[in-house]
Write a protein that holds these residues in place. Structure first.
Motif, PDB file in Angstrom:
ATOM      1  N   GLY A 186       0.850  -1.251   0.031  1.00  0.00           N
ATOM      2  CA  GLY A 186      -0.116   0.057  -0.099  1.00  0.00           C
ATOM      3  C   GLY A 186       0.762   1.153  -0.145  1.00  0.00           C
ATOM      4  O   GLY A 186       0.138   2.463  -0.058  1.00  0.00           O
ATOM      5  N   ARG A 187       2.311   1.219  -0.049  1.00  0.00           N
ATOM      6  CA  ARG A 187       3.009   2.572  -0.164  1.00  0.00           C
ATOM      7  C   ARG A 187       2.867   3.049  -1.616  1.00  0.00           C
ATOM      8  O   ARG A 187       2.854   2.608  -2.458  1.00  0.00           O
ATOM      9  CB  ARG A 187       4.277   1.949   0.200  1.00  0.00           C
ATOM     10  N   THR A 188       2.851   4.388  -1.493  1.00  0.00           N
ATOM     11  CA  THR A 188       2.729   5.183  -2.656  1.00  0.00           C
ATOM     12  C   THR A 188       4.322   5.327  -3.252  1.00  0.00           C
ATOM     13  O   THR A 188       5.060   5.497  -2.248  1.00  0.00           O
ATOM     14  CB  THR A 188       2.034   6.558  -2.459  1.00  0.00           C
ATOM     15  N   ALA A 189       4.448   5.223  -4.477  1.00  0.00           N
ATOM     16  CA  ALA A 189       5.795   5.504  -4.985  1.00  0.00           C
ATOM     17  C   ALA A 189       5.644   6.149  -6.383  1.00  0.00           C
ATOM     18  O   ALA A 189       5.006   6.286  -6.984  1.00  0.00           O
ATOM     19  CB  ALA A 189       6.597   4.068  -5.223  1.00  0.00           C
ATOM     20  N   SER A 190       7.130   6.630  -6.683  1.00  0.00           N
ATOM     21  CA  SER A 190       7.352   7.199  -8.172  1.00  0.00           C
ATOM     22  C   SER A 190       8.503   6.385  -8.823  1.00  0.00           C
ATOM     23  O   SER A 190       9.552   6.281  -8.185  1.00  0.00           O
ATOM     24  CB  SER A 190       7.362   8.594  -7.958  1.00  0.00           C
ATOM     25  N   ALA A 191       8.106   5.814  -9.733  1.00  0.00           N
ATOM     26  CA  ALA A 191       9.064   4.958 -10.551  1.00  0.00           C
ATOM     27  C   ALA A 191       9.633   5.578 -11.929  1.00  0.00           C
ATOM     28  O   ALA A 191       8.913   6.359 -12.842  1.00  0.00           O
ATOM     29  CB  ALA A 191       8.613   3.635 -10.910  1.00  0.00           C
ATOM     30  N   PHE A 192      10.777   5.978 -12.000  1.00  0.00           N
ATOM     31  CA  PHE A 192      11.438   6.601 -13.015  1.00  0.00           C
ATOM     32  C   PHE A 192      11.851   5.686 -14.070  1.00  0.00           C
ATOM     33  O   PHE A 192      12.794   4.920 -13.861  1.00  0.00           O
ATOM     34  CB  PHE A 192      12.515   7.564 -12.550  1.00  0.00           C
ATOM     35  N   VAL A 193      11.183   5.709 -15.261  1.00  0.00           N
ATOM     36  CA  VAL A 193      11.378   4.554 -16.275  1.00  0.00           C
ATOM     37  C   VAL A 193      11.850   5.375 -17.754  1.00  0.00           C
ATOM     38  O   VAL A 193      11.323   6.113 -18.045  1.00  0.00           O
ATOM     39  CB  VAL A 193      10.284   3.700 -16.580  1.00  0.00           C
ATOM     40  N   SER A 194      12.748   4.479 -18.632  1.00  0.00           N
ATOM     41  CA  SER A 194      12.909   4.848 -19.865  1.00  0.00           C
ATOM     42  C   SER A 194      11.870   4.509 -20.726  1.00  0.00           C
ATOM     43  O   SER A 194      11.074   3.510 -20.662  1.00  0.00           O
ATOM     44  CB  SER A 194      14.111   4.383 -20.272  1.00  0.00           C
ATOM     45  N   THR A 195      11.548   5.355 -21.688  1.00  0.00           N
ATOM     46  CA  THR A 195      10.437   5.143 -22.673  1.00  0.00           C
ATOM     47  C   THR A 195      10.684   3.818 -23.537  1.00  0.00           C
ATOM     48  O   THR A 195      10.089   3.380 -24.286  1.00  0.00           O
ATOM     49  CB  THR A 195       9.635   6.289 -23.432  1.00  0.00           C
ATOM     50  N   ARG A 196      12.111   3.518 -23.357  1.00  0.00           N
ATOM     51  CA  ARG A 196      12.710   2.591 -24.373  1.00  0.00           C
ATOM     52  C   ARG A 196      12.796   1.441 -23.541  1.00  0.00           C
ATOM     53  O   ARG A 196      13.197   0.204 -23.981  1.00  0.00           O
ATOM     54  CB  ARG A 196      14.077   2.961 -24.617  1.00  0.00           C
ATOM     55  N   SER A 197      12.502   1.336 -22.269  1.00  0.00           N
ATOM     56  CA  SER A 197      12.499  -0.036 -21.671  1.00  0.00           C
ATOM     57  C   SER A 197      11.577  -1.025 -22.017  1.00  0.00           C
ATOM     58  O   SER A 197      10.739  -0.778 -22.540  1.00  0.00           O
ATOM     59  CB  SER A 197      12.003   0.272 -20.007  1.00  0.00           C
ATOM     60  N   GLU A 198      11.953  -2.049 -21.829  1.00  0.00           N
ATOM     61  CA  GLU A 198      11.157  -3.253 -22.227  1.00  0.00           C
ATOM     62  C   GLU A 198       9.904  -3.288 -21.255  1.00  0.00           C
ATOM     63  O   GLU A 198       9.773  -3.048 -20.108  1.00  0.00           O
ATOM     64  CB  GLU A 198      12.046  -4.710 -21.707  1.00  0.00           C
ATOM     65  N   GLY A 199       8.841  -3.578 -22.159  1.00  0.00           N
ATOM     66  CA  GLY A 199       7.494  -3.290 -21.337  1.00  0.00           C
ATOM     67  C   GLY A 199       6.798  -2.131 -21.503  1.00  0.00           C
ATOM     68  O   GLY A 199       5.683  -2.066 -20.998  1.00  0.00           O
ATOM     69  N   VAL A 200       7.432  -0.846 -21.835  1.00  0.00           N
ATOM     70  CA  VAL A 200       6.730   0.381 -22.019  1.00  0.00           C
ATOM     71  C   VAL A 200       6.390   0.545 -23.478  1.00  0.00           C
ATOM     72  O   VAL A 200       7.079   0.572 -24.308  1.00  0.00           O
ATOM     73  CB  VAL A 200       7.986   1.211 -21.543  1.00  0.00           C
ATOM     74  N   THR A 201       4.930   0.860 -23.427  1.00  0.00           N
ATOM     75  CA  THR A 201       4.311   1.236 -24.798  1.00  0.00           C
ATOM     76  C   THR A 201       3.392   2.234 -24.556  1.00  0.00           C
ATOM     77  O   THR A 201       2.626   2.525 -23.621  1.00  0.00           O
ATOM     78  CB  THR A 201       3.294   0.076 -25.047  1.00  0.00           C
ATOM     79  N   VAL A 202       3.515   3.288 -25.399  1.00  0.00           N
ATOM     80  CA  VAL A 202       3.190   4.773 -25.335  1.00  0.00           C
ATOM     81  C   VAL A 202       2.416   4.817 -26.850  1.00  0.00           C
ATOM     82  O   VAL A 202       2.895   4.848 -27.647  1.00  0.00           O
ATOM     83  CB  VAL A 202       3.981   5.850 -25.479  1.00  0.00           C
ATOM     84  N   ASP A 203       1.092   4.925 -26.554  1.00  0.00           N
ATOM     85  CA  ASP A 203       0.217   4.918 -27.824  1.00  0.00           C
ATOM     86  C   ASP A 203      -0.319   6.436 -27.991  1.00  0.00           C
ATOM     87  O   ASP A 203      -0.881   6.958 -27.154  1.00  0.00           O
ATOM     88  CB  ASP A 203      -1.259   3.920 -27.805  1.00  0.00           C
ATOM     89  N   ASP A 204      -0.358   6.728 -29.289  1.00  0.00           N
ATOM     90  CA  ASP A 204      -0.903   7.984 -29.741  1.00  0.00           C
ATOM     91  C   ASP A 204      -2.272   7.567 -30.062  1.00  0.00           C
ATOM     92  O   ASP A 204      -2.656   7.970 -31.345  1.00  0.00           O
ATOM     93  CB  ASP A 204      -0.031   8.337 -30.821  1.00  0.00           C
ATOM     94  N   ASP A 205      -3.078   7.462 -29.247  1.00  0.00           N
ATOM     95  CA  ASP A 205      -4.414   7.007 -29.304  1.00  0.00           C
ATOM     96  C   ASP A 205      -5.533   8.078 -28.944  1.00  0.00           C
ATOM     97  O   ASP A 205      -6.705   7.907 -28.782  1.00  0.00           O
ATOM     98  CB  ASP A 205      -4.924   5.660 -28.890  1.00  0.00           C
ATOM     99  N   TRP A 206      -5.140   9.296 -28.445  1.00  0.00           N
ATOM    100  CA  TRP A 206      -5.907  10.399 -28.042  1.00  0.00           C
ATOM    101  C   TRP A 206      -6.931  10.842 -29.150  1.00  0.00           C
ATOM    102  O   TRP A 206      -6.451  11.023 -30.550  1.00  0.00           O
ATOM    103  CB  TRP A 206      -4.960  11.534 -27.707  1.00  0.00           C
ATOM    104  N   ASP A 207      -8.241  11.021 -28.928  1.00  0.00           N
ATOM    105  CA  ASP A 207      -9.164  11.185 -29.945  1.00  0.00           C
ATOM    106  C   ASP A 207      -9.868  12.619 -29.601  1.00  0.00           C
ATOM    107  O   ASP A 207     -11.195  12.754 -29.961  1.00  0.00           O
ATOM    108  CB  ASP A 207     -10.121  10.304 -30.008  1.00  0.00           C
ATOM    109  N   GLY A 208      -9.403  13.399 -28.743  1.00  0.00           N
ATOM    110  CA  GLY A 208     -10.309  14.507 -28.282  1.00  0.00           C
ATOM    111  C   GLY A 208     -10.393  15.482 -29.555  1.00  0.00           C
ATOM    112  O   GLY A 208      -9.999  15.462 -30.514  1.00  0.00           O
ATOM    113  N   ILE A 209     -11.097  16.512 -29.134  1.00  0.00           N
ATOM    114  CA  ILE A 209     -11.570  17.375 -30.332  1.00  0.00           C
ATOM    115  C   ILE A 209     -10.603  18.303 -30.490  1.00  0.00           C
ATOM    116  O   ILE A 209     -10.471  19.300 -31.409  1.00  0.00           O
ATOM    117  CB  ILE A 209     -13.114  18.242 -30.120  1.00  0.00           C
ATOM    118  N   GLY A 210      -9.757  18.703 -29.374  1.00  0.00           N
ATOM    119  CA  GLY A 210      -8.848  19.691 -29.474  1.00  0.00           C
ATOM    120  C   GLY A 210      -7.586  19.216 -28.978  1.00  0.00           C
ATOM    121  O   GLY A 210      -7.421  18.194 -28.606  1.00  0.00           O
ATOM    122  N   GLN A 211      -6.433  19.916 -28.871  1.00  0.00           N
ATOM    123  CA  GLN A 211      -5.106  19.419 -28.803  1.00  0.00           C
ATOM    124  C   GLN A 211      -4.670  18.190 -29.308  1.00  0.00           C
ATOM    125  O   GLN A 211      -4.137  17.079 -28.584  1.00  0.00           O
ATOM    126  CB  GLN A 211      -5.132  19.267 -27.167  1.00  0.00           C
TER     127      GLN A 211
END
Length: 413
Positions: A186-211
Motif C-alpha cells: 500500500g505504499r505510494t511510489a514514483s518510478a522513473f522509467v525510460s520510454t525505451r525500457s522493455e514493457g513500456v508502450t506509449v500509444d498515440d490514441d488520443w481522440d479529443g476534439i482539441g489538442q
C-alpha cells in the motif's frame, strides 16, 4: 493508433545538445519560438509531425530553461517560464501542453535538490531529455486522488512495474516517464522509467476534439523492470507541498491565455484582409468599420486581462515555492497561490471561449471555411478548460469566500 517510434536518445547515450540553453529574452529563444510558429499550420493540417517541433526544443535543451546558468540551464525565473508558455501557446497550442509534465517535474526536482535521486534525474534534463508523467487512470476512484491500480512489485533485481495510464500528455514524445504506483503493502511510489525500457508502450490514441497533436493517449506498463535507485517512495519525499497541482492548473490556464493571443492576431488579420463589407455596414472598407474595430479591441483587451491574471498568479506561486525552498512551506502563501490560480482559470476560460466565438463576427461567411482552421481556437480552449470544469472550481472559490471553507488540496488546486 500509433505506437511510439522515436528518434531521440537512448538511455546512457551522450548528451543531445551541447549548445547553451536559450535564455529569457535572448535572440536564440525568439528564433526558436518563431521556428515553432512557422511550422504550426503544417502540423495542424497533418503535413508535419509535432515530434519535429519537439526535436527542435530537445536539441536546444529548452527543457533545462529553469535550471540555473551555473548548472547548465537557461537561468529562467518562474515568471519567465510562464512568459515562454504564453509565447509557445500563441505559436502552436500543442507544443507547450506536450511539455507541461516535463516542466512540472523540473519544478519539483528544483525544490528537492538535496535528494540524490532527483539530482541524478535532473542530469537528464540538463542533457536535453524530456520527462513525461504517468498518473491518471480510468476507474471508479474519484478523479484527482491518484489512488490507481498501477503496481510496483519487488523483484530479485529491484522492482517490476505493471499498469495502464490514460491522458498521458507528452509521454509519446518523452525520453523518460515518472510513474505513480503503489506497492503490494500500500505504499505510494514514483518510478522513473525510460520510454525505451522493455514493457513500456506509449500509444498515440488520443481522440479529443482539441489538442490533437499532444498524443494525450495511453501508456501501458507491462512487466517493466525498475532499478531500486529509480524508485522514490512517497514517505521519502523531502518537500511535501500543501497544494500539489497549482502549477499544473496555472500552466493550463497560461496556454489558454496564449491561445487567446492567437485569436486576437487572427481577428486583426481577418479584418485587415477583407476587401468588402455588408451593404448595410457603417463603412465600406472593413478595416475602417468601427463595429469591427470594437470587436477586435474587446478581444485584445480580453487577451491582456487573461495574461495579467496568469502572471499575477505566478507571482503568488513563486513566493510559495520560494518558501518551500527556504524552509517549511508557508501554508498561507500556497493558499493564496491556489486561490489566484483558481480565480484566473474561471475567468480566463470564459473570456477565451467567448473570444473564440466572437472571432467569427469579424470574418464574414468566408471565415467558416475549413481551410481557415479558425475553429481550432475554440476546440483547443474547450479541451484545455475541460481538465477541471469551471462549475466545481467556482463553487470552491465561493464556499471559501462565504464560509471560509478551505480549498481542496487534491486534483487541480
Amino acid at each position: 493508433m500509433t505506437v511510439i517510434d522515436r528518434t531521440g536518445p537512448r538511455h546512457g547515450e551522450p548528451a543531445i545538445g551541447e549548445a547553451e540553453v536559450p535564455g529569457p529574452g535572448s535572440p536564440a529563444l525568439r528564433q526558436l519560438v518563431e521556428a515553432i510558429a512557422a511550422g504550426a499550420e503544417a502540423r495542424d493540417r497533418g503535413e508535419a509531425r509535432a515530434g519535429e517541433a519537439i526535436d527542435l526544443l530537445r536539441a536546444a535543451r529548452l527543457g533545462a530553461f529553469r535550471l540555473p546558468r551555473q548548472d547548465g540551464g537557461g537561468g529562467a525565473s518562474l515568471t519567465e517560464l510562464f512568459e515562454l508558455v504564453l509565447d509557445l501557446a500563441e505559436a502552436d497550442f500543442n507544443i507547450p501542453h506536450i511539455l507541461r509534465n516535463h516542466f512540472a517535474f523540473v519544478e519539483k526536482a528544483l525544490r528537492t535538490a538535496d535528494n540524490p535521486k532527483y539530482a541524478r534525474w535532473l542530469d537528464h534534463v540538463r542533457d536535453g531529455r524530456i520527462i513525461g508523467l504517468g498518473v491518471s487512470e480510468l476507474g471508479i476512484q474519484n478523479i484527482g486522488l491518484n489512488d490507481g491500480d498501477t503496481r510496483l512489485e519487488p523483484s530479485a533485481t529491484g522492482y517490476v512495474l505493471n499498469g495502464r495510464k490514460y491522458y498521458s500528455t507528452g509521454n509519446f514524445y518523452s525520453d523518460f516517464i515518472l510513474v505513480n504506483a503503489r506497492t503490494p503493502d500500500g505504499r505510494t511510489a514514483s518510478a522513473f522509467v525510460s520510454t525505451r525500457s522493455e514493457g513500456v508502450t506509449v500509444d498515440d490514441d488520443w481522440d479529443g476534439i482539441g489538442q490533437r497533436l499532444t498524443a494525450s493517449g495511453t501508456t501501458v506498463l507491462s512487466g517493466v523492470p525498475v532499478a531500486r535507485d529509480d524508485v522514490l517512495f512517497g514517505a521519502d519525499e523531502d518537500v511535501r507541498l500543501p497544494f500539489r497541482a497549482t502549477f499544473a492548473q496555472l500552466y493550463l490556464t497560461a496556454i489558454v491565455a496564449g491561445i487567446l493571443r492567437a485569436v486576437v492576431a487572427d481577428a486583426a488579420a481577418l479584418v485587415a484582409g477583407r476587401e468588402r463589407n455588408y451593404y448595410h455596414a457603417v463603412a465600406a472598407r472593413p478595416a475602417d468599420d468601427p463595429l469591427l474595430q470594437q470587436v477586435v479591441g474587446r478581444l485584445s483587451s480580453a487577451a491582456y486581462v487573461a495574461e495579467a491574471a496568469v502572471l499575477r498568479a505566478v507571482d503568488a506561486l513563486d513566493a510559495a515555492f520560494q518558501s518551500a525552498v527556504a524552509g517549511p512551506p508557508d501554508q498561507a502563501l500556497f493558499v493564496e497561490a491556489a486561490l489566484r490560480t483558481a480565480k484566473s482559470k474561471v475567468m480566463v476560460d470564459e473570456l477565451a471561449l467567448d473570444a473564440a466565438t466572437r472571432l467569427f463576427e469579424v470574418g464574414g461567411a468566408s471565415a467558416i471555411r475549413t481551410g481557415n482552421r479558425l475553429d481550432r481556437h475554440w476546440r483547443n480552449i474547450r479541451t484545455l478548460s475541460s481538465h477541471n470544469p469551471n462549475a466545481y472550481k467556482a463553487r470552491a472559490i465561493g464556499d471559501h469566500a462565504v464560509n471560509g471553507t478551505p480549498l481542496p488540496t487534491a486534483a487541480f488546486f
